[in-house]
Scaffold this active site. Sequence first.
Site, PDB file in Angstrom:
ATOM      1  N   ARG B  58       0.811  -1.213   0.000  1.00 43.08           N
ATOM      2  CA  ARG B  58       0.000   0.000   0.000  1.00 43.08           C
ATOM      3  C   ARG B  58       0.844   1.262   0.000  1.00 43.08           C
ATOM      4  NH1 ARG B  58      -4.175  -2.241   2.140  1.00 43.08           N
ATOM      5  NH2 ARG B  58      -2.572  -3.339   3.282  1.00 43.08           N
ATOM      6  N   THR B  59       1.715   1.374   0.992  1.00 40.59           N
ATOM      7  CA  THR B  59       2.471   2.613   1.142  1.00 40.59           C
ATOM      8  C   THR B  59       3.377   2.854  -0.062  1.00 40.59           C
ATOM      9  OG1 THR B  59       2.452   2.236   3.526  1.00 40.59           O
ATOM     10  CG2 THR B  59       3.968   3.892   2.703  1.00 40.59           C
ATOM     11  N   LYS B  86      23.647  -8.317   0.196  1.00 39.64           N
ATOM     12  CA  LYS B  86      25.070  -8.624   0.044  1.00 39.64           C
ATOM     13  C   LYS B  86      25.897  -8.053   1.177  1.00 39.64           C
ATOM     14  CE  LYS B  86      24.445  -8.503  -4.942  1.00 39.64           C
ATOM     15  NZ  LYS B  86      24.586  -7.631  -6.101  1.00 39.64           N
ATOM     16  N   ARG B 108      11.408   3.254   4.056  1.00 41.00           N
ATOM     17  CA  ARG B 108      10.857   2.430   5.136  1.00 41.00           C
ATOM     18  C   ARG B 108      11.978   1.514   5.614  1.00 41.00           C
ATOM     19  NH1 ARG B 108       5.352  -0.819   5.251  1.00 41.00           N
ATOM     20  NH2 ARG B 108       4.725   1.307   5.701  1.00 41.00           N
ATOM     21  N   HIS B 136       5.124   6.746  11.521  1.00 41.93           N
ATOM     22  CA  HIS B 136       4.673   6.518  10.150  1.00 41.93           C
ATOM     23  C   HIS B 136       3.836   7.748   9.789  1.00 41.93           C
ATOM     24  CE1 HIS B 136       3.425   4.817   6.504  1.00 41.93           C
ATOM     25  NE2 HIS B 136       2.930   3.662   6.883  1.00 41.93           N
TER      26      HIS B 136
END
Lengths: 178, 311
Positions: B58-59, B86, B108, B136
Amino acid sequence: MVTVAVEILDQDGVNRALTRIAHEIIEKNKGVEDLVVIGIRTGGAYLGEQIQQRINMIESVTVPFGSIDITMYRDDLASRGHLAVGQTDIRFNLDGKRVVLVDDVLFTGRTIRAAMDAVMDLGRPQSIQLAILIDRGHRELPIRPDYVGRNLPTSRNEQIKVDFDEQNIPRAIYLLKG
Amino acid sequence: MNFNPKHILGIKDLSAAEIHFILDSAASFKEINSRQIKKVPTLRGKTIVNLFFEASTRTRTSFEIAGKRLSADTINISASSSSVVKGETLEDTAKNIEAMHPDIIVMRHSASGACDYLAQRLKCSVINAGDGTHEHPSQALLDVFTIRQHKEKIEGLTVTIAGDVTHSRVVRSNIYCLTKLGAKVRVAGPRTMLPPGLEKLGCEVYTDLREAIRDVDCIMMLRIQRERQGKTLIPSLREYARFYGLNPENIKLAKPDVIVLHPGPMNRGVEISSQVADGPHNVILDQVENGVAVRMALLYLVSGGEPLQQN
């Protein structure tokens, strides 16, 4: 430095100019078929409403009116911070319409360029015409108005102020010097 | 109003006036999303990197659509397909991306404070799309925008937020956002999911959901984070659903015009029953729709250049 305000048009003068523009719009378009009026926020939207009301009165019809905010279409966002975006409010289809764009002052022409882009994003009008209360010169783009309230040669460092009352009815126009 | 932020890292640093300014801007951008041509040239030539170290649909999609509708070029990088696997450090990854001159990084990350850390080290703007259990901000803003759309104001409302409060960044941002705007916030959940010190953030704490939602204007249900700690904090999902799930019965305790929000993704039958999730009180898809407008506003506001000198 002291800013000097010179009155260019009083309320009667503004009203006469708006009435004349309304007549010219009807005459040039041979009526009001497919005609819509769109004011550029904020000053142009107030004036656009005045012009729409006059057209309605003269022709006994209701011509659609909308307002457009052009902040999102500006070409100087990178150099100008914190510009508040306003709302575009056009509740009718623009396809095939004759759009009369209304703004208070025509200066460089960049606002009108942005407004034309904004209108084109909303539909495909038959034509776009431009009504301006004060044309002060200094164009930077090939744009000319179809209807002009008053031509007013100015120097670049002067400013034009259109004064509105609480009901957003134009009261007077001033030239600010200094 | 003079608001020209370089970064959006959390709601905590914003004033009520700044939050209202963002919401008003979002209202202007919302109109674009209902047009036939959903694109304006505002951020032409800007590059936005969506740097997602945690799974998100969604975000990430919302930020990507928001950027594209403003004509910016958006690039998505997710942890699974990046050099993180890595062994590269966060700072190295970010510095390498910055060397390609993006204008905005939307990030995020699973670590609280990761966005602040980057913001201090990079020249470009950073927008927090969720950092650990910290904040958020875009989610809280879209929640408040949705509440404002339905209730026409925030001040004076009572809002209950229920569920796993400890592990929710959505809660923290929402508590800041709602209390700054003058709403009364109640939080509810089992003791194991309520962190100590919630009262200090200005909210009332409940362990009984039925008490918590009595006569409230809005209910915000939180997801049980099954992939995280959810399992160990509650005896079973069925028991949780019975005591802390919102259903057609207990919702009657709230005001008749209550609205129900959920940040998604929903666990139907756990924290929210399908009858409520699809019922007349739900505004869940409005939240998603408004998310794009709110994120357009955030991208726009961090993109403003230096203020013009007043002449």
